[in-house]
Design an enzyme around this catalytic site. Structure first.
Site, PDB file in Angstrom:
ATOM      1  CE  LYS A 103      -3.718  -0.224   2.510  1.00  0.00           C
ATOM      2  NZ  LYS A 103      -4.669  -0.184   3.662  1.00  0.00           N
ATOM      3  CG  ASP A 151     -11.971   0.624   6.184  1.00  0.00           C
ATOM      4  OD1 ASP A 151     -11.135  -0.252   6.465  1.00  0.00           O
ATOM      5  OD2 ASP A 151     -13.201   0.404   6.186  1.00  0.00           O
ATOM      6  CB  SER A 152      -9.616   0.112   0.684  1.00  0.00           C
ATOM      7  OG  SER A 152      -8.517  -0.639   1.160  1.00  0.00           O
ATOM      8  CG  PHE A 176      -1.793  -5.818  -2.390  1.00  0.00           C
ATOM      9  CD1 PHE A 176      -2.608  -5.519  -1.313  1.00  0.00           C
ATOM     10  CD2 PHE A 176      -1.310  -4.771  -3.162  1.00  0.00           C
ATOM     11  CE1 PHE A 176      -2.940  -4.205  -1.011  1.00  0.00           C
ATOM     12  CE2 PHE A 176      -1.632  -3.448  -2.871  1.00  0.00           C
ATOM     13  CZ  PHE A 176      -2.451  -3.165  -1.790  1.00  0.00           C
ATOM     14  CE1 TYR A 205     -11.068 -10.965  -0.910  1.00  0.00           C
ATOM     15  CE2 TYR A 205     -10.639  -8.781  -0.019  1.00  0.00           C
ATOM     16  CZ  TYR A 205     -11.052 -10.091   0.159  1.00  0.00           C
ATOM     17  OH  TYR A 205     -11.448 -10.536   1.407  1.00  0.00           O
ATOM     18  CE  LYS A 264      -3.624  -2.372  -7.714  1.00  0.00           C
ATOM     19  NZ  LYS A 264      -2.922  -3.211  -6.732  1.00  0.00           N
ATOM     20  CG  HIS A 282      -9.861   1.095  -4.700  1.00  0.00           C
ATOM     21  ND1 HIS A 282      -8.985   0.332  -5.450  1.00  0.00           N
ATOM     22  CD2 HIS A 282      -9.778   0.589  -3.439  1.00  0.00           C
ATOM     23  CE1 HIS A 282      -8.421  -0.584  -4.688  1.00  0.00           C
ATOM     24  NE2 HIS A 282      -8.875  -0.440  -3.458  1.00  0.00           N
TER      25      HIS A 282
END
Length: 227
Positions: free
Chosen positions: A29, A93-94, A176, A178, A199, A204
């Site tokens: 991340k 939060d994702s 990574f 999903y 990407k 998102h």
């Protein structure tokens, strides 16, 4: 000290946004975050790199609530640490929402089937749960809410999304979580098969970070005007 000197010192301290602490220890991340925010002239640290430990209970009912809870808790810890008193704290939060499964796993995406369960198992389970479901009913989206807590106590939160569908098999090595089952029909591949730059353009988290970057830039500009 003269009043003008006091005002100048306060202004410089107030507008000197030289550190951002992102409330995560996830290296994948942080790679995305640093790539997207690289044009901000600030040091970007993970919570782990800043030496902040906190057991945050994410008991919100939405992505936005959980992001704000996390950012506020880490900000409280940062304010008591030398060098980080004026840092901006960001948290996200994702998760993945699958429409056919009533938007599961949603805010429980990281905890789905247990935090220690591998994503290979989680991903295959979701594919299996959609067995026999046709393409037009496999719609899904990644959601990312990003919250900011500023040194003055102000808070804000933004949301980014990426629309797609759940594929029929696990594919790709570039992502990574999903990513290997999140299929993008317009690109003919999963998000784990996209080049990192592409990407970040589509994701998102990329959308959310770009929205947050705009807010950070405007906040600094506003402080200059108010000075």
């Amino acid at each position: 000290m003269e009043e003008n000197d006091i005002c100048r010192e306060w202004y410089e301290r107030k507008s000197n946004m030289d550190k951002i602490i992102f409330a995560t220890g996830n290296e994948h991340k942080m790679e995305e975050i640093r790539m997207i925010l690289k044009d901000l002239d600030v040091e970007i640290l993970s919570q782990k790199e800043a030496g902040i430990t906190a057991d945050v209970v994410e008991d919100g009912t939405t992505f936005e609530e959980n992001a704000l809870i996390k950012a506020a808790e880490i900000a409280r810890a940062a304010r008591n640490m030398p060098g980080y008193e004026d840092a901006v704290v960001l948290a996200d939060d994702s998760g993945l929402e699958i429409d056919y499964l009533n938007k599961e796993p949603g805010i429980y995406s990281a905890r789905y089937m247990g935090e220690d369960t591998s994503y290979d198992i989680k991903n295959q389970t979701l594919i299996d749960r959609l067995e026999g479901v046709e393409n037009d009913r496999r719609t899904a989206r990644f959601v990312c809410a990003i919250a900011a807590v500023f040194p003055d106590g102000g808070k804000t939160v933004v949301r980014g999304t990426m629309e797609g569908m759940i594929g029929y098999e696990i594919k790709g090595e570039n992502g990574f979580g999903y990513d290997p089952i999140f299929y993008l029909p317009e690109y003919g591949c999963t998000s784990a098969q996209l080049a990192p730059e592409k990407k970040n353009e589509l994701s998102h988290r990329g959308e959310g970070l770009r929205k947050m970057r705009t807010i950070l830039e405007k906040k600094v500009q506003s402080e200059h005007l108010d000075a």
